[in-house]
Design a protein around this motif. Sequence first.
Motif, PDB file in Angstrom:
ATOM      1  N   ASN A   1      -0.377  -6.698  -3.489  1.00 53.94           N
ATOM      2  CA  ASN A   1       0.580  -8.335  -3.413  1.00 53.94           C
ATOM      3  C   ASN A   1       0.506  -7.939  -1.797  1.00 53.94           C
ATOM      4  OD1 ASN A   1      -0.724  -8.884  -5.541  1.00 53.94           O
ATOM      5  ND2 ASN A   1       0.529  -8.129  -6.782  1.00 53.94           N
ATOM      6  N   LEU A   2       0.145  -7.751  -1.226  1.00 54.88           N
ATOM      7  CA  LEU A   2       1.076  -7.584   0.734  1.00 54.88           C
ATOM      8  C   LEU A   2       1.114  -9.093   1.064  1.00 54.88           C
ATOM      9  CD1 LEU A   2       2.402  -6.302   2.706  1.00 54.88           C
ATOM     10  CD2 LEU A   2       0.512  -5.459   3.857  1.00 54.88           C
ATOM     11  N   SER A   3       2.199 -10.132   1.538  1.00 62.53           N
ATOM     12  CA  SER A   3       2.502 -11.580   2.333  1.00 62.53           C
ATOM     13  C   SER A   3       2.723 -11.343   3.287  1.00 62.53           C
ATOM     14  CB  SER A   3       2.205 -12.139   1.601  1.00 62.53           C
ATOM     15  OG  SER A   3       1.497 -12.111  -0.361  1.00 62.53           O
TER      16      SER A   3
ATOM     17  N   ALA B   1      10.505  -1.335   3.205  1.00 62.38           N
ATOM     18  CA  ALA B   1      11.730  -1.495   3.591  1.00 62.38           C
ATOM     19  C   ALA B   1      12.678  -0.304   4.016  1.00 62.38           C
ATOM     20  CB  ALA B   1      12.239  -2.232   2.119  1.00 62.38           C
ATOM     21  N   LEU B   2      11.535   0.885   4.441  1.00 64.32           N
ATOM     22  CA  LEU B   2      11.784   1.693   5.029  1.00 64.32           C
ATOM     23  C   LEU B   2      13.028   1.250   6.178  1.00 64.32           C
ATOM     24  CD1 LEU B   2       9.903   4.712   5.231  1.00 64.32           C
ATOM     25  CD2 LEU B   2      11.681   4.016   3.734  1.00 64.32           C
ATOM     26  N   SER B   3      14.079   1.556   6.635  1.00 61.23           N
ATOM     27  CA  SER B   3      14.423   1.184   7.747  1.00 61.23           C
ATOM     28  C   SER B   3      13.728   1.462   9.515  1.00 61.23           C
ATOM     29  CB  SER B   3      16.079   2.065   8.714  1.00 61.23           C
ATOM     30  OG  SER B   3      16.036   3.095   8.477  1.00 61.23           O
ATOM     31  N   LEU B   4      14.045   1.409  10.989  1.00 57.58           N
ATOM     32  CA  LEU B   4      13.681   1.826  11.521  1.00 57.58           C
ATOM     33  C   LEU B   4      13.599   2.958  12.182  1.00 57.58           C
ATOM     34  CD1 LEU B   4      14.044  -1.121  14.200  1.00 57.58           C
ATOM     35  CD2 LEU B   4      11.984  -1.065  12.868  1.00 57.58           C
TER      36      LEU B   4
ATOM     37  N   THR C   1       4.862  -5.496  12.336  1.00 59.25           N
ATOM     38  CA  THR C   1       5.028  -7.050  11.798  1.00 59.25           C
ATOM     39  C   THR C   1       5.609  -7.012  10.231  1.00 59.25           C
ATOM     40  OG1 THR C   1       3.479  -7.853  12.875  1.00 59.25           O
ATOM     41  CG2 THR C   1       4.277  -9.659  11.375  1.00 59.25           C
ATOM     42  N   GLU C   2       7.305  -7.454  10.187  1.00 56.62           N
ATOM     43  CA  GLU C   2       7.474  -7.577   8.548  1.00 56.62           C
ATOM     44  C   GLU C   2       6.927  -8.610   8.074  1.00 56.62           C
ATOM     45  OE1 GLU C   2       9.818  -4.731   7.658  1.00 56.62           O
ATOM     46  OE2 GLU C   2      10.448  -4.048   9.899  1.00 56.62           O
TER      47      GLU C   2
END
Length: 314
Positions: A8-10, A74-77, A58-59
Amino acid sequence: MILLETRNLSKTYAGARGARVQAVSEVSLRLDAGEVLGVVGESGCGKSTLGRTILRLTEPTSGQILFKGQDITALSLRAMKPLRRDMQIIFQDPFGALNPRHKVGHILAEPLIVQRVGDAESRRARVLELLDLVGLPPEAAALYPHEFSGGQRQRIAIARALALDPALIVADEAVSALDVSIQSQIINLIAALRRRLGLAILFISHDLSVIRHVSDRIAVMYLGRIVEMGPTEAIMAAPQHPYTRALLSAIPRAGVERGQRIVLQGEVPDPAHPPAGCAFHSRCTQAMDICKLERPPLLRHATAPQEVACHLFP
């Protein structure tokens, strides 16, 4: 083995006057190790945004991205950096993707430097290996990007994407900026590298005739959603969604008369104000009343191997 999965990626952008533009909407797909999934659709359907969102360039707004079973949404850079070795991208414009101030040798060595792989000597050897892999001479390492043709620059971009031995490559319109005579060379190169290296590729294109030559499965996108997905052979032989049929009819084929092409009427709806129900109903010649009211889910077709989001196929 499932290498990549989205649930369900949006991705939503802020539009004018407070409107919300849904570029990618609730996309769920999977990509197995060594598989090529072709993503096809008209310009503006969200396929490039999907590829960039999967790579976290792109987040995402909502949903999940799982890579090798790990949720990377949600992993950090900093946490994403080591994973970058396994997921790379080939951009549409090879000239814009290559730094004009750097020689090709440095461009190909840069991923190794950033990820701290090897020493200077091993990096030089890797650069020569990559050039050979994509069919360029060793002398190319001492030249600048502007000294190459468009097809050669795309080979350099492919070599850079392969520098760290990734498991996944997103090819974002990798041949659309090239002359037709060069496109087949790059397509054949990508197919050969896929077989040789066991790469998994998300191959994005607006051209279904290109997609069918490289893909094991096809996902057809319309206005940010997948409307049909399944094995390439099944979709090319018997497309189920009216939109897929229109795309397929646009491919010139021997024995098919020109009058048999399905010409879609009207324009793609504004993603900031999508229509209710099925987003395709305003251009579909088979639209029913329910199509204007209810959005059809992506479900397995009763008599075919693909999944279809259409009320004609319950």
